[in-house]
Design a protein around this motif. Sequence first.
Motif: not given
Length: 427
Positions: A242-255
Amino acid sequence: MTLSFPTSGPARRILIVGTVLLALLAAVLLARGLTAQVEGDRGIAAVAGSSDIEVGGIKVDARGDNAQEARENGWREAQKKAWAQLKGPAMPDNQIASMVSSIVIEQEQIGPRRYIATLGVIFDRSRAGRYLGGNAQKTRSAPMLLVPVTISAGTEMVYERRNPWQRAWAEFNPGTSAIDYVRPSGAGGDSLLMTFGQTGRRSRTWWRNVLDEFEAADVLVPIAKLTYQYPGGPVKGVFTARYGPDNTYLDGFTLEAANPGELPKMLAQAVKRFDGMFESALAQGKLKPDSTLSVGVSGTDPALLRLIEIGRAVEAREAARRAAAAGETADTVTDPAATPTAAPTVAAVVNSYVVQFASPDAGSIDATLGAVRSTAGVRGAATSSLAIGGTSVMRVSYAGSLAELAAALRARGFNVNQGSNALAISR
């Protein structure tokens, strides 16, 4: 039943002394509680800066007359292998060692006369770069504050105590990355300033204070949610960017790690994947710094402030002209040479003053800053010291004297106490 307290004599003195001792004990306990919030070993400094060159995964098997000599021989061997991987020119071992800024131990086994390890070697770019040839520089991002969040066993943690996710980011070398990471160590007040709750805060004023503290333009939040299947068993990691003051979602993954001993290796792999995702987002234009975070300390655009000043100057000239015309009519002045002229407008001198204010919570800080900034004559206001639940301090730029600022703040509904060169305000 009626309770009675002694009003005189030895019993009263004993009661007073006991009350004072209890108050002192409570004060000591409170002070220790506040100190405990920032004390302890919780800081992990970044091992490599963004200008360094790292070569990892170097395997060595060295021997010596004792364990210490075997280890030193292994490190020298790793330095030579790393330099060869970078295709550097042939040079003596001591010259190669002079360009090494640190050694990263990925895995090691130390015997009485043998040293087996997997190491990483970090070269200082300013010293080693001249021998390695010039590589095309990537377009780098603006400085990005990194807030690594760990979620495990229902608890969210950033810098409250040392943790593997924080260490993985501290050991990451962003020398070839397009992201300009700002990585706090987490020591001292960092654990109070940056918490999991901060990532969900939307106040631009609050975020601007945090980012200014670390000279960053925006924020990146890599989240690691770790689930331990059973003691000694696999560890599943769900990672979210996530990024920014609005907690914007970018991407994700699992390990998944086979056991807790493999957890550092999994987290190091996750850090590299996060870096790739952030670089991809930068290339797509998603990591542009939020314009609401780059406003000056006054909270108003400088061009708009200039227009306001010009409007005030024009209004002052018009008022002077009307006053002169009214005076001329009343006195029946007929001599044109006697007609008064408007006095030239003199720019007000902007002074800086210290203003203390109560700050029981973040909302009160935002409200107080907004009210002060909107006060007539105020050119800017920014906090210089924050104390949630106590008294915070702001620096106010004002076109006038301290007494005039006090009067203007009283007109805004504040209770004002004036000192020698500072004010204390409250509602």
